[in-house]
Design a protein around this motif. Structure first.
Motif, PDB file in Angstrom:
ATOM      1  N   ALA A 104       0.820  -1.208   0.000  1.00 59.52           N
ATOM      2  CA  ALA A 104       0.000   0.000   0.000  1.00 59.52           C
ATOM      3  C   ALA A 104       0.857   1.264   0.000  1.00 59.52           C
ATOM      4  CB  ALA A 104      -0.923  -0.001   1.210  1.00 59.52           C
ATOM      5  N   GLU A 105       1.969   1.232   0.704  1.00 61.87           N
ATOM      6  CA  GLU A 105       2.851   2.397   0.744  1.00 61.87           C
ATOM      7  C   GLU A 105       3.377   2.746  -0.639  1.00 61.87           C
ATOM      8  OE1 GLU A 105       5.938   1.753   3.573  1.00 61.87           O
ATOM      9  OE2 GLU A 105       4.571   1.634   5.300  1.00 61.87           O
ATOM     10  N   ARG A 106       3.682   1.736  -1.434  1.00 63.58           N
ATOM     11  CA  ARG A 106       4.182   1.973  -2.793  1.00 63.58           C
ATOM     12  C   ARG A 106       3.113   2.617  -3.666  1.00 63.58           C
ATOM     13  NH1 ARG A 106       8.934  -0.841  -3.971  1.00 63.58           N
ATOM     14  NH2 ARG A 106       8.495  -0.821  -6.219  1.00 63.58           N
ATOM     15  N   PHE A 107       1.857   2.132  -3.536  1.00 60.64           N
ATOM     16  CA  PHE A 107       0.773   2.694  -4.344  1.00 60.64           C
ATOM     17  C   PHE A 107       0.449   4.118  -3.892  1.00 60.64           C
ATOM     18  CE2 PHE A 107       0.459  -1.496  -5.899  1.00 60.64           C
ATOM     19  CZ  PHE A 107      -0.374  -1.513  -7.006  1.00 60.64           C
ATOM     20  N   ALA A 108       0.359   4.320  -2.595  1.00 61.71           N
ATOM     21  CA  ALA A 108       0.011   5.655  -2.076  1.00 61.71           C
ATOM     22  C   ALA A 108       1.067   6.689  -2.454  1.00 61.71           C
ATOM     23  CB  ALA A 108      -0.147   5.589  -0.559  1.00 61.71           C
ATOM     24  N   LEU A 144      -5.426   1.566  -3.043  1.00 61.91           N
ATOM     25  CA  LEU A 144      -5.240   0.117  -3.011  1.00 61.91           C
ATOM     26  C   LEU A 144      -6.144  -0.464  -1.928  1.00 61.91           C
ATOM     27  CD1 LEU A 144      -3.532  -2.234  -4.279  1.00 61.91           C
ATOM     28  CD2 LEU A 144      -2.085  -2.066  -2.238  1.00 61.91           C
ATOM     29  N   PHE A 145      -6.900  -1.494  -2.299  1.00 65.45           N
ATOM     30  CA  PHE A 145      -7.839  -2.139  -1.378  1.00 65.45           C
ATOM     31  C   PHE A 145      -7.544  -3.635  -1.320  1.00 65.45           C
ATOM     32  CE2 PHE A 145      -9.841   1.613  -3.016  1.00 65.45           C
ATOM     33  CZ  PHE A 145     -10.609   2.127  -1.986  1.00 65.45           C
ATOM     34  N   LEU A 146      -7.494  -4.170  -0.116  1.00 66.30           N
ATOM     35  CA  LEU A 146      -7.505  -5.616   0.053  1.00 66.30           C
ATOM     36  C   LEU A 146      -8.963  -6.042  -0.075  1.00 66.30           C
ATOM     37  CD1 LEU A 146      -5.408  -7.810   0.607  1.00 66.30           C
ATOM     38  CD2 LEU A 146      -5.942  -7.608   3.026  1.00 66.30           C
ATOM     39  N   VAL A 147      -9.230  -7.109  -0.809  1.00 63.46           N
ATOM     40  CA  VAL A 147     -10.611  -7.342  -1.218  1.00 63.46           C
ATOM     41  C   VAL A 147     -10.932  -8.830  -1.292  1.00 63.46           C
ATOM     42  CG1 VAL A 147     -10.124  -7.421  -3.702  1.00 63.46           C
ATOM     43  CG2 VAL A 147     -12.328  -6.519  -2.927  1.00 63.46           C
ATOM     44  N   GLY A 148     -12.239  -9.121  -1.313  1.00 59.18           N
ATOM     45  CA  GLY A 148     -12.730 -10.457  -1.627  1.00 59.18           C
ATOM     46  C   GLY A 148     -12.432 -11.510  -0.590  1.00 59.18           C
ATOM     47  N   GLY A 149     -11.955 -12.668  -1.076  1.00 57.90           N
ATOM     48  CA  GLY A 149     -11.722 -13.806  -0.199  1.00 57.90           C
ATOM     49  C   GLY A 149     -10.710 -13.535   0.892  1.00 57.90           C
ATOM     50  N   SER A 150      -9.751 -12.636   0.639  1.00 60.29           N
ATOM     51  CA  SER A 150      -8.759 -12.307   1.664  1.00 60.29           C
ATOM     52  C   SER A 150      -9.432 -11.718   2.893  1.00 60.29           C
ATOM     53  CB  SER A 150      -7.733 -11.319   1.103  1.00 60.29           C
ATOM     54  OG  SER A 150      -7.060 -11.849  -0.013  1.00 60.29           O
ATOM     55  N   ALA A 162     -14.127  -4.989   1.479  1.00 57.39           N
ATOM     56  CA  ALA A 162     -12.768  -4.545   1.188  1.00 57.39           C
ATOM     57  C   ALA A 162     -12.216  -3.745   2.355  1.00 57.39           C
ATOM     58  CB  ALA A 162     -12.741  -3.705  -0.087  1.00 57.39           C
ATOM     59  N   ILE A 163     -10.910  -3.610   2.383  1.00 57.64           N
ATOM     60  CA  ILE A 163     -10.251  -2.731   3.351  1.00 57.64           C
ATOM     61  C   ILE A 163      -9.412  -1.734   2.578  1.00 57.64           C
ATOM     62  CG2 ILE A 163      -8.523  -2.595   5.176  1.00 57.64           C
ATOM     63  CD1 ILE A 163      -9.505  -5.219   6.240  1.00 57.64           C
ATOM     64  N   ASP A 164      -9.745  -0.472   2.752  1.00 59.72           N
ATOM     65  CA  ASP A 164      -9.009   0.615   2.113  1.00 59.72           C
ATOM     66  C   ASP A 164      -7.667   0.760   2.823  1.00 59.72           C
ATOM     67  OD1 ASP A 164      -8.044   2.913   0.989  1.00 59.72           O
ATOM     68  OD2 ASP A 164      -9.821   4.127   1.358  1.00 59.72           O
ATOM     69  N   LEU A 165      -6.592   0.478   2.116  1.00 59.83           N
ATOM     70  CA  LEU A 165      -5.258   0.528   2.716  1.00 59.83           C
ATOM     71  C   LEU A 165      -4.568   1.867   2.509  1.00 59.83           C
ATOM     72  CD1 LEU A 165      -4.027  -2.974   1.481  1.00 59.83           C
ATOM     73  CD2 LEU A 165      -4.908  -2.415   3.753  1.00 59.83           C
ATOM     74  N   THR A 166      -5.192   2.755   1.720  1.00 59.62           N
ATOM     75  CA  THR A 166      -4.537   4.013   1.377  1.00 59.62           C
ATOM     76  C   THR A 166      -5.415   5.226   1.687  1.00 59.62           C
ATOM     77  OG1 THR A 166      -5.339   3.682  -0.902  1.00 59.62           O
ATOM     78  CG2 THR A 166      -3.072   3.021  -0.415  1.00 59.62           C
ATOM     79  N   GLY A 167      -6.379   5.064   2.598  1.00 62.69           N
ATOM     80  CA  GLY A 167      -7.276   6.171   2.946  1.00 62.69           C
ATOM     81  C   GLY A 167      -6.541   7.280   3.693  1.00 62.69           C
ATOM     82  N   VAL A 168      -6.966   8.511   3.479  1.00 58.64           N
ATOM     83  CA  VAL A 168      -6.306   9.648   4.152  1.00 58.64           C
ATOM     84  C   VAL A 168      -6.538   9.618   5.651  1.00 58.64           C
ATOM     85  CG1 VAL A 168      -6.374  11.122   2.118  1.00 58.64           C
ATOM     86  CG2 VAL A 168      -8.345  11.082   3.668  1.00 58.64           C
ATOM     87  N   ASP A 169      -7.622   8.976   6.073  1.00 48.11           N
ATOM     88  CA  ASP A 169      -7.929   8.886   7.505  1.00 48.11           C
ATOM     89  C   ASP A 169      -7.535   7.531   8.088  1.00 48.11           C
ATOM     90  OD1 ASP A 169      -9.042  11.442   7.475  1.00 48.11           O
ATOM     91  OD2 ASP A 169     -10.963  10.649   6.758  1.00 48.11           O
ATOM     92  N   GLY A 170      -6.650   6.827   7.409  1.00 43.48           N
ATOM     93  CA  GLY A 170      -6.221   5.524   7.905  1.00 43.48           C
ATOM     94  C   GLY A 170      -7.011   4.386   7.271  1.00 43.48           C
TER      95      GLY A 170
END
Length: 490
Positions: free
Chosen positions: A35-39, A45-51, A149-157
């Protein structure tokens, strides 16, 4: 869904959302790293689905559940660039669908650009269209428990994203679709089979509207290739709750199109008159076979247990005394099994092994209380070959009688057979039974060139070996010459 839950349940779901973020990043530190690389370049970048689903179920990181799936607003080209120098290896076989795969530290990841596909509803192939939002991407997913999903790059965490109440469905152990199930299954009929697979793997049930749509649309599964059907069916069979998955296939009519021999067994009454039908008996045998597995799910054993009696409907006969018989159903069943598994494009090794077990499963019942000769025991072992241990498990599992005395007698009888096999194995190396002379010796002694006669001589000596046990070299030579004289070989 969650709006209708009691306050206590709502709080529990809220805590679960928070725990999901913590758990995911604990077992998947690579997600934070990526996520740090994308941000850094302004991408989401979102972790999603079966994960996400598996993290909430406590399954992430376990065997078969360690892969990570991401979705992003970055284009595939940008994803490739961001993974370069970070991933140990990457591939682009799914780039036409916006997916780039990679491996880092032994973890396989897939990163897919937001999708907003449309389908022609004649095949399951989508017209790939890249989307703009994670919410639009989640709407096209198969089930709400996979649309979190989990937003890994949100401005509020870190932020939990659940527009379709997937967490509430997860808590209720229910499979529902983000969109109307009729639309979801029309887009991709394979999702109906995936529903049954998730029932088997996760122990969930399907929502009433999903079951209704599966029943109404079962024939649509014929749009799917045999290879994809086989892959889902194998995952279902090797799941933790395969009976539930199979019962869903049968009750909705899907089995009529993917494994029709199974619902057909509902028409035949078991000869012991102890079961509702052969179908029910076969499910019990499969469950009992699973209890005897030693190294995890065994696809061959489970398929053999499920299909061991598929030949009964075709061989069903009402005898003069009123009993129902199924003579030679193991022979017919082996042929039917081979044909079905071929149609499903199973590997040749699986087809051969399953059909062989179906063919042999009834052989033991001639053993009685130990009347078999040593020759018959040798042949049982040799005919089973490397499948012998599986055959042991299958035959023992095939005892489903409610008569405790009869069940005990059958198990003791098989104990006796296994003991005799063990004794003969010590004496004769049963696992490697060969004639007492090999092909080269046969050709030398009879002055033959390679050809059919050598094979006939070899088979004769093998039959003698089965019948009499090991021969000395002199005895084997004498037997070969005796046979040669009968065949008028000088």
């Amino acid at each position: 869904m969650s709006r209708d839950l009691p306050t206590r349940a709502t709080h529990r779901i809220s805590r679960a959302r928070e725990n999901a973020v913590v758990e995911l990043l604990r077992v998947a530190p690579l997600a934070d790293e990526l996520a740090e690389r994308f941000a850094a370049e302004g991408y989401r970048l979102f972790l999603v689905g079966g994960s996400v689903r598996d993290a909430l179920l406590g399954r992430l990181g376990k065997a078969g559940s360690g892969d990570l799936d991401f979705t992003t607003d970055a284009t595939p080209d940008a994803v490739q660039r961001l993974l370069s120098g970070w991933a140990e290896r990457q591939w682009d076989t799914g780039i036409a669908f916006g997916t780039i795969g990679a491996i880092r530290q032994g973890v396989q990841i897939e990163v897919t650009t937001f999708r907003a596909d449309s389908y022609d509803r004649r095949t399951r192939n989508p017209e790939v269209v890249f989307g703009d939002t994670v919410e639009g991407d989640l709407l096209r997913r198969d089930f709400t428990v996979n649309a979190m999903a989990i937003d890994l790059t949100g401005v509020d965490g870190r932020r939990f994203v659940d527009p379709h109440d997937g967490l509430a469905a997860l808590a209720s152990r229910i499979l529902d679709t983000p969109a109307a199930p009729e639309d979801s299954f029309a887009d991709d009929p394979l999702r109906m089979l995936r529903a049954a697979r998730f029932v088997s793997q996760l122990g969930f049930d399907v929502a009433p509207r999903v079951r209704a749509a599966m029943t109404a649309m079962a024939e649509q599964i014929t749009r799917i290739t045999a290879e994809r059907v086989q892959a889902e069916l194998s995952k279902l069979i090797t799941g933790a709750h395969p009976r539930a998955g199979l019962e869903l296939l049968v009750s909705t009519g899907l089995a009529e199109h993917v494994l029709p021999e199974v619902p057909a067994m509902q028409l035949a009454t078991d000869e012991h008159m102890q079961h509702k039908d052969v179908y029910e008996h076969s499910l019990v045998v499969m469950e009992q076979a699973i209890e005897r597995e030693v190294d995890g799910p065994d696809l061959v054993l489970r398929l053999a247990a499920l299909l061991h009696d598929v030949g009964k409907p075709a061989t069903r006969k009402l005898e003069p005394d009123g009993r129902v018989s199924f003579h030679h159903h193991e022979v017919v069943g082996a042929k039917m099994t081979r044909a079905r598994l071929r149609a499903l494009r199973y590997p040749k090794s699986v087809i051969d092994e399953v059909s062989r077990l179906v063919y042999l499963h009834l052989r033991f019942h001639g053993y009685g209380t130990g009347e078999w000769t040593d020759s018959a025991v040798r042949r049982y072992v040799t005919d089973a070959g490397p499948l012998l241990e599986r055959l042991h498990r299958l035959v023992r599992s095939d005892c489903t009688t409610r008569n405790r005395r009869r069940a005990t007698a059958l198990q003791r009888s098989y104990d006796s057979l296994e003991q005799r096999i063990a004794t003969l194995r010590e004496q004769e190396q049963l696992d490697a039974i060969r004639p007492d002379l090999d092909g080269n010796e046969i050709m030398r002694l009879l002055d033959l060139k390679p050809g059919p006669l050598v094979g006939k001589a070899y088979q004769h000596l093998l039959a003698v070996r089965m019948e009499q046990g090991p021969l000395t070299h002199e005895q084997a030579e004498a037997e070969l010459r005796r046979w040669a004289a009968e065949q008028n070989l000088s």
